[in-house]
Motif scaffolding. Structure first.
Motif, short mmCIF file in Angstrom:
data_model
loop_
_atom_site.label_atom_id
_atom_site.label_comp_id
_atom_site.label_asym_id
_atom_site.label_seq_id
_atom_site.Cartn_x
_atom_site.Cartn_y
_atom_site.Cartn_z
N UNK A 18 58.23 27.53 89.30
CA UNK A 18 59.59 27.43 89.85
C UNK A 18 60.65 27.58 88.76
N UNK A 19 61.85 27.92 89.18
CA UNK A 19 63.01 27.98 88.30
C UNK A 19 64.17 27.29 89.02
N UNK A 20 64.96 26.47 88.31
CA UNK A 20 66.12 25.85 88.94
C UNK A 20 67.22 26.87 89.21
N UNK A 21 67.92 26.67 90.32
CA UNK A 21 68.95 27.61 90.75
C UNK A 21 70.23 26.84 91.11
N UNK A 22 71.34 27.34 90.62
CA UNK A 22 72.65 26.80 90.96
C UNK A 22 73.34 27.81 91.86
N UNK A 23 73.86 27.35 92.98
CA UNK A 23 74.64 28.21 93.88
C UNK A 23 76.11 27.87 93.69
N UNK A 34 72.24 22.80 94.27
CA UNK A 34 71.17 23.03 93.32
C UNK A 34 69.88 23.12 94.12
N UNK A 35 69.03 24.06 93.76
CA UNK A 35 67.76 24.20 94.47
C UNK A 35 66.74 24.83 93.53
N UNK A 36 65.60 25.20 94.08
CA UNK A 36 64.52 25.82 93.31
C UNK A 36 64.12 27.13 93.95
#
Length: 131
Positions: A18-23, A34-36
Motif C-alpha cells: 500500500x501507499x498513503x494517499x492525500x486527496x 487521507x486513504x490508501x
C-alpha cells in the motif's frame, strides 16, 4: 493507447503493498481526506480519472462515491520526493468528501485546553447520503 505500468514501479509500496494517499481539492487547496491505495487502485485511478482507493477494513477496492455519489474527479496525480506518498488533486463532486456529511474529513480542531471540537458544519445528514 496504454501508457503501460512501469510508472507504478517507481512507487515505494509498504510491506502490505500500500501507499498513503492525500486527496486535496484543486480549487481551494483544502485537504479533504487521507486513504490508501494498492497498485491496482492507483492504476485504475489513473485510467478512469476518478479516485479508487483500497479499503483496509473491507479488504477491497473502493471507488470513492460508489454509495454516496460523491466521486472524486482526479485532475492531477503527484508523488512526493521519497516516492512513498501520493497526492491527488481532485474535484469533489457534491462538495462532500467525508462520510460524516462534511466537506473534509479534517473537521476536528485541537484547542489548547486539551479538547477536540468539530469546527466544520455537516452539509448533509449521513442518513440521507447512505440510504
Amino acid at each position: 493507447m496504454s501508457v503501460g505500468t512501469k510508472w507504478l514501479n517507481e512507487v515505494k509500496w509498504d510491506a502490505q503493498g500500500l501507499v498513503p494517499v492525500i486527496a486535496q481539492e484543486a480549487s481551494s487547496g483544502d485537504v479533504l481526506m487521507f486513504a490508501w491505495m494498492n497498485r491496482e487502485a492507483l492504476q485504475r485511478t489513473a485510467e478512469t480519472g476518478e479516485a479508487i482507493y483500497w479499503s483496509r477494513s473491507r479488504r477491497k477496492l473502493w471507488h470513492k462515491g460508489e454509495e454516496s455519489g460523491h466521486v472524486q474527479r482526479v485532475l492531477d496525480i503527484r508523488i512526493d520526493c521519497d516516492n512513498d506518498v501520493v497526492l491527488l488533486k481532485i474535484e469533489q463532486v457534491g462538495g462532500i468528501a467525508c462520510h460524516t456529511g462534511r466537506h473534509s474529513c479534517f473537521f476536528q480542531k485541537y484547542f489548547a485546553d486539551g479538547r477536540w471540537e468539530a469546527v466544520e458544519p455537516v452539509l448533509k445528514d449521513p442518513q440521507d447520503i447512505y440510504k
